[in-house]
Design an enzyme around this catalytic site. Structure first.
Site, PDB file in Angstrom:
ATOM      1  N   CYS A   7     103.133  66.424 -71.809  1.00 49.83           N
ATOM      2  CA  CYS A   7     104.012  66.264 -72.968  1.00 49.83           C
ATOM      3  C   CYS A   7     103.561  67.122 -74.151  1.00 49.83           C
ATOM      4  CB  CYS A   7     104.017  64.814 -73.426  1.00 49.83           C
ATOM      5  SG  CYS A   7     104.545  63.676 -72.162  1.00 49.83           S
TER       6      CYS A   7
ATOM      7  N   ARG B 184     103.055  74.220 -70.477  1.00 56.50           N
ATOM      8  CA  ARG B 184     102.214  73.060 -70.185  1.00 56.50           C
ATOM      9  C   ARG B 184     102.830  72.147 -69.133  1.00 56.50           C
ATOM     10  NH1 ARG B 184      98.751  71.953 -74.827  1.00 56.50           N
ATOM     11  NH2 ARG B 184      98.792  69.781 -74.241  1.00 56.50           N
TER      12      ARG B 184
ATOM     13  N   TRP C  86     106.733  64.956 -70.007  1.00 51.70           N
ATOM     14  CA  TRP C  86     106.301  65.059 -68.617  1.00 51.70           C
ATOM     15  C   TRP C  86     106.263  63.611 -68.123  1.00 51.70           C
ATOM     16  CZ3 TRP C  86     101.714  63.729 -65.823  1.00 51.70           C
ATOM     17  CH2 TRP C  86     101.560  64.387 -64.596  1.00 51.70           C
TER      18      TRP C  86
ATOM     19  N   ASN D 289     102.812  61.447 -77.280  1.00 54.42           N
ATOM     20  CA  ASN D 289     102.052  61.941 -76.129  1.00 54.42           C
ATOM     21  C   ASN D 289     101.007  60.886 -75.779  1.00 54.42           C
ATOM     22  OD1 ASN D 289     103.390  64.326 -76.246  1.00 54.42           O
ATOM     23  ND2 ASN D 289     101.612  65.595 -76.689  1.00 54.42           N
ATOM     24  N   GLY D 290     100.663  60.792 -74.495  1.00 54.65           N
ATOM     25  CA  GLY D 290      99.639  59.831 -74.097  1.00 54.65           C
ATOM     26  C   GLY D 290     100.261  58.603 -73.460  1.00 54.65           C
TER      27      GLY D 290
ATOM     28  N   GLU E  64      88.958  76.396 -54.065  1.00 56.17           N
ATOM     29  CA  GLU E  64      89.812  76.919 -55.138  1.00 56.17           C
ATOM     30  C   GLU E  64      91.010  77.672 -54.536  1.00 56.17           C
ATOM     31  OE1 GLU E  64      90.309  76.393 -58.087  1.00 56.17           O
ATOM     32  OE2 GLU E  64      91.322  78.147 -58.881  1.00 56.17           O
TER      33      GLU E  64
ATOM     34  N   LYS F 187      94.910  76.687 -55.204  1.00 53.62           N
ATOM     35  CA  LYS F 187      95.897  77.661 -55.702  1.00 53.62           C
ATOM     36  C   LYS F 187      97.133  77.660 -54.805  1.00 53.62           C
ATOM     37  CE  LYS F 187      94.914  78.315 -58.958  1.00 53.62           C
ATOM     38  NZ  LYS F 187      93.732  77.798 -59.547  1.00 53.62           N
TER      39      LYS F 187
ATOM     40  N   GLU G  84      99.189  74.327 -55.111  1.00 52.08           N
ATOM     41  CA  GLU G  84      99.841  74.009 -56.384  1.00 52.08           C
ATOM     42  C   GLU G  84     101.027  74.913 -56.701  1.00 52.08           C
ATOM     43  OE1 GLU G  84      96.403  75.952 -59.254  1.00 52.08           O
ATOM     44  OE2 GLU G  84      97.572  74.315 -60.042  1.00 52.08           O
TER      45      GLU G  84
ATOM     46  N   HIS H 249      83.691  68.825 -36.630  1.00 42.19           N
ATOM     47  CA  HIS H 249      83.569  67.381 -36.859  1.00 42.19           C
ATOM     48  C   HIS H 249      84.932  66.751 -37.157  1.00 42.19           C
ATOM     49  CE1 HIS H 249      79.257  67.719 -36.663  1.00 42.19           C
ATOM     50  NE2 HIS H 249      79.320  68.737 -37.506  1.00 42.19           N
TER      51      HIS H 249
ATOM     52  N   LYS I 102      99.806  72.099 -67.648  1.00 34.58           N
ATOM     53  CA  LYS I 102      98.688  73.004 -67.916  1.00 34.58           C
ATOM     54  C   LYS I 102      97.479  72.253 -68.449  1.00 34.58           C
ATOM     55  CE  LYS I 102      96.548  76.879 -68.337  1.00 34.58           C
ATOM     56  NZ  LYS I 102      95.969  77.376 -67.069  1.00 34.58           N
TER      57      LYS I 102
HETATM   58  C1  AGP Z   1      94.383  74.454 -61.566  1.00 33.37           C
HETATM   59  O1  AGP Z   1      95.003  75.651 -61.394  1.00 33.37           O
HETATM   60  C2  AGP Z   1      94.804  73.628 -62.710  1.00 33.37           C
HETATM   61  N1  AGP Z   1      95.147  74.320 -63.861  1.00 33.37           N
HETATM   62  C3  AGP Z   1      93.936  72.385 -62.924  1.00 33.37           C
HETATM   63  O2  AGP Z   1      93.289  72.008 -61.758  1.00 33.37           O
HETATM   64  C4  AGP Z   1      92.912  72.462 -64.081  1.00 33.37           C
HETATM   65  O3  AGP Z   1      91.831  73.272 -63.733  1.00 33.37           O
HETATM   66  C5  AGP Z   1      92.452  71.029 -64.420  1.00 33.37           C
HETATM   67  O4  AGP Z   1      93.556  70.270 -64.813  1.00 33.37           O
HETATM   68  C6  AGP Z   1      91.399  71.018 -65.493  1.00 33.37           C
HETATM   69  O5  AGP Z   1      91.863  71.620 -66.667  1.00 33.37           O
HETATM   70  P1  AGP Z   1      90.860  72.118 -67.774  1.00 33.37           P
HETATM   71  O6  AGP Z   1      90.057  73.242 -67.191  1.00 33.37           O
HETATM   72  O7  AGP Z   1      91.726  72.555 -68.911  1.00 33.37           O
HETATM   73  O8  AGP Z   1      89.988  70.951 -68.126  1.00 33.37           O
END
Ligand code: AGP
Length: 608
Positions: A2, A27, A74, A98-99, A481, A485, A488, A504, A603
Site C-alpha cells: 500500500c 511497489r 495491496w 497502510n499497515g 536466488e 527470480k 516471482e 535424497h 516492492k
Molecule cells: C525479491 O526479488 C523481492 N524483491 C523480495 O524478496 C525482497 O528481497 C524482500 O521482500 C526483502 O526486501 P528488502 O530487501 O527491501 O528488505
C-alpha cells in the site's frame, strides 16, 4: 504494498496526488483511490486496477480541491474491489491507511453496536468510524483523532481529512513508514519520498508514534508521549533519485544492466591502499568487528539469499561463526544468542516489517547491530548502530537485481573488515580479494554479453511448469536466488537445491519435462557437482549449465553449456547471479507477465 500520498496547498492537489500514486505503482497494488476536500464536502474516487483508471475517473468527474489524501491498496483484508479501496469514510471523515489494525474485529463489533454501517471488509474502515464515534463524545477534531488512534493496535500509518477542516491534514506514523515533504505554501505526506520528488526534495523523517498536523505553512509534530517535538528537515539530492526506464523495455532489465556501475559505486570510497577502508562501516565498527564472536544475519527474500552467501564467506574467509535466518521466523521463536553476537540485517528498502521487527526484538541482547541497506534515510538505517549504504541507486522493479549484487559486494567488504579486525585474515589475502572485487564491473559486463544467448534458450522454459536450480557451496544460495527470480516474475514453479541433496528426494521429480539449471564455476566442489549433473542426465533431465572453461562441462545432447568468464572463487557468486536474472527476465517476457510489477507482490513489504 500500500502507498499513501497526502497534500495541502494553495493549488488544486488532485494531480499531485495522482502523480504521487503513479510513482508508488512499482511497489505493487491492486486498487487506487483519493479524496479531496472541496467546498465543505469530501469528494472521493476509487477504482480497482491501475492508477490510470483512477486518473481517468477523477478527471472525468473534475475532482479538485486544495486538501486531499490518496492511496494505492495491496489487498490484505478483503478482495481488491472498489468497496475495499481507500479512502474509507465515515460521515465527513476520510482515511487512508497502510499497515494492519490488529484489533479491528473487536472494534468493528463495538462500532456496529453503536449503529455504524460498514461498507467494506477492510480493517481500515474501523478507523474512520472510530474517529466519528470519538467526535460524537465531544472535544475537538484533533483530540478525537488522538483518542481514536490510541485505541488501535498494530502497525500503521494514517492520513486523515475532514470536510469541515479544509486547513488541516492529520497523519500518524506507528510502525509503517511515513515522511513529511516540505514545500513553499504547501506540505505533503507520503509512505515513500519517491512519490513526492516532483514537488519537493525537503523531507522530515518521522519517528514511531509521531502524530502530525499539516497546514499550508506549518508542520506540527507530537511524539508518542504527546509532547510537541521538532524533527530536522533533510534536503535530498534529487538527481540521485532519477527513475526512468532509460530506453529499456522494463525497469528490471535496466537495473540488471546497471549492475557494473552499481557495484562500482558500492566499492567507491570503501577501498584504501588495496584494503577495505578502516572506516567503511563507521567509526565504531573497528571495535565491534574485533569483539564479535558470532554473526547473526537477519533478512527476507533476496536479501536473505545475500546473507546466505555471506554465511559461507564469514566462516571460510574471516573464520567467524555465522548463522542466517529469515526475519519472519527469527522474530517469533525463542532464540539463544551466543555471547558477543553482532547482528547484521540486510534490506534493499530498509522498511521491511519483519526485518525491522527482528532487529527490535534482538538488539538489546546483542553486541551491536549493523545494517546493509540501499536507502540511507530508511527506518532500518536509523535504528541500527552501524549502517553501510550500498549505493545501488533506486530499484523500481519488484524483482531485486542490482540490490542483491551490491549487497554481496558490501557483505564481502564486511567479511574482509571482520577478518582483519579478528586477525584471522592475512593482509595478502585481503588485498587479493579486494583486487578481485575491483574486476567485478568488467566481469559483469562480460556476462551481460551473454544476454542474446540466454534470450534464445528462454523460449524452452516458456511452456514448462517446474524448474530445478542446482548449486553447491556458496553457489547454492545463488541457485536459490535464481529460483526466486524465475518464480516471482514468470510464475513458473522453481526450487533450488544444494546439488548433493538431489538423491535424497528431488531426483524423483526429474524427467525430460523438467529443466534443470546449474551454476558450475570451477572450484573445489566442481567434480561433485558434475556427478550430480550426471544423475540428472541419467533420468533424461535437460540441463542448462553456466560454467567457466576450467570447469570443463561438455555440451552434449540434453546439456547446454553457457560459457562464463574465469573468476576467483570468492567473487563467483556475484558473477553467476547475473545470467540467472537474465534467464528469468526473458522467460517472463515470453510469458507476457507484468515483469516490473508481478502479481500479488510488493516492492517494499511494510506489513508482516
Ligand atoms: C525479491 O526479488 C523481492 N524483491 C523480495 O524478496 C525482497 O528481497 C524482500 O521482500 C526483502 O526486501 P528488502 O530487501 O527491501 O528488505
Amino acid at each position: 504494498m500500500c502507498g499513501i500520498v497526502g497534500a495541502i496547498g494553495e493549488r488544486n492537489v488532485t494531480d499531485v496526488l495522482i502523480e504521487g500514486l503513479r510513482r508508488l505503482e512499482y511497489r505493487g497494488y491492486d486498487s487506487a483511490g483519493l479524496a479531496v476536500v472541496d467546498q465543505g464536502a469530501v469528494v472521493r474516487e476509487r477504482q480497482p486496477g491501475k492508477v490510470q483508471a483512477l486518473a481517468d475517473a477523477a478527471h472525468a468527474a473534475d475532482v479538485h480541491g486544495r486538501l486531499g489524501i490518496a492511496h494505492t491498496r495491496w489487498a490484505t483484508h478483503g478482495a481488491p474491489t472498489q468497496c475495499n479501496a481507500h479512502p474509507h469514510m465515515s460521515g465527513d471523515i476520510a482515511v487512508v491507511h497502510n499497515g494492519i489494525i490488529e484489533n479491528y474485529e473487536s472494534l468493528r463489533e463495538r462500532l456496529q453496536g453503536e449503529g455504524y454501517v460498514f461498507t467494506s471488509q477492510t480493517d481500515t474502515e474501523v478507523v474512520a468510524h472510530l474517529i466519528q464515534s470519538e467526535l460524537k463524545q465531544g472535544g475537538d477534531y484533533f483530540q478525537a483523532v488522538r483518542r481514536a488512534v490510541a485505541q488501535l493496535h498494530g502497525a500503521f500509518a494514517l492520513g486523515i481529512v475532514r470536510a469541515c477542516e479544509p486547513d488541516r491534514l492529520l497523519a500518524v506514523r506507528q510502525g509503517s513508514p511515513l515522511v513529511v515533504g516540505l514545500g513553499i505554501g504547501e506540505n505533503f505526506i507520503s509512505s515513500d519520498q519517491l512519490a513526492l520528488l516532483p514537488v519537493t526534495n525537503r523531507f522530515i523523517y518521522l519517528e514511531e508514534g509521531d502524530f502530525i498536523e499539516l497546514a499550508r505553512n506549518r508542520v506540527s509534530i507530537w511524539n508518542a508521549a504527546g509532547e510537541p517535538v521538532r524533527r530536522p528537515a533533510v534536503e535530498l539530492d534529487a538527481t540521485l533519485h532519477a527513475s526512468s526506464k532509460g530506453g529499456y523495455k522494463h525497469y528490471m532489465l535496466k537495473e540488471i544492466y546497471e549492475q557494473p556501475a552499481a557495484v562500482q559505486r558500492t566499492l567507491n570510497g570503501r577501498i584504501s591502499d588495496g584494503r577495505v577502508a578502516v572506516d567503511a562501516f563507521g567509526p565504531q565498527a573497528a571495535e565491534l568487528l574485533a569483539k564479535a564472536r558470532h554473526i547473526q544475519i537477519l533478512a527476507c527474500g533476496t536479501s536473505y539469499h545475500a546473507g546466505y552467501v555471506a554465511k559461507y564467506w564469514f566462516e571460510a574467509i574471516a573464520g567467524v561463526s555465522c548463522h542466517v535466518e529469515v526475519a519472519s521466523e527469527f522474530r517469533y521463536r525463542t532464540t539463544v544468542l551466543p555471547a558477543d553476537t553482532l547482528i547484521v540485517t540486510i534490506s534493499q528498502s530498509g522498511e521491511t516489517a519483519d526485518t525491522l521487527a527482528a532487529l527490535r526484538e534482538v538488539k538489546a541482547r546483542a553486541l551491536g547491530a549493523l545494517c546493509i541497506c540501499n536507502v540511507p534515510t530508511s527506518t532500518l538505517v536509523r535504528e541500527s548502530d552501524l549502517a553501510f549504504i550500498t549505493h545501488a541507486g533506486p530499484e523500481i522493479g519488484v524483482a531485486s537485481t542490482k540490490a542483491f549484487t551490491t549487497q554481496l559486494v558490501a557483505l564481502m567488504l564486511l567479511v574482509l573488515a571482520t577478518g582483519r579486525r579478528q586477525g584471522t585474515l592475512s593482509a595478502e589475502r585481503e588485498r587479493d580479494i579486494v583486487q578481485q572485487l575491483g574486476t567485478l564491473p568488467a566481469l559483469l559486463d562480460g556476462v551481460l554479453a551473454l544476454d542474446k544467448d540466454i534470450e534464445r534458450i528462454a523460449e524452452e522454459f516458456g511452456e514448462k511448469h517446474h524448474t530445478l536450480f542446482l548449486g553447491r557451496g556458496a553457489q547454492y544460495p545463488v541457485a536459490m536466488e535464481g529460483a526466486l527470480k524465475l518464480k516471482e516474475i514468470s510464475y513458473i514453479h522453481a526450487e533450488a537445491y544444494p546439488a548433493g541433496e538431489l538423491k535424497h528426494g528431488p531426483l524423483a521429480l526429474v524427467d525430460n519435462d523438467m529443466p534443470v539449471v546449474a551454476v558450475a564455476p570451477k572450484n573445489d566442489l566442481i567434480d561433485k557437482l558434475k556427478s550430480n549433473l550426471q544423475e540428472v542426465r541419467a533420468r533424461a533431465g535437460v540441463l542448462y549449465v553456466f560454467a567457466d572453461h576450467a570447469a570443463d562441462v561438455r555440451p552434449e545432447a540434453g546439456i547446454k553449456v553457457f560459457p562464463m568468464p574465469s573468476v576467483a572463487d570468492e567473487v563467483a557468486p556475484i558473477v553467476y547471479t547475473v545470467p540467472l536474472q537474465l534467464l528469468s527476465y526473458h522467460v517472463a517476457v515470453i510469458k507476457g507477465t507484468d515483469v516490473d510489477q508481478p502479481r500479488n507482490l510488493a516492492k517494499s513489504v511494510t506489513v508482516e
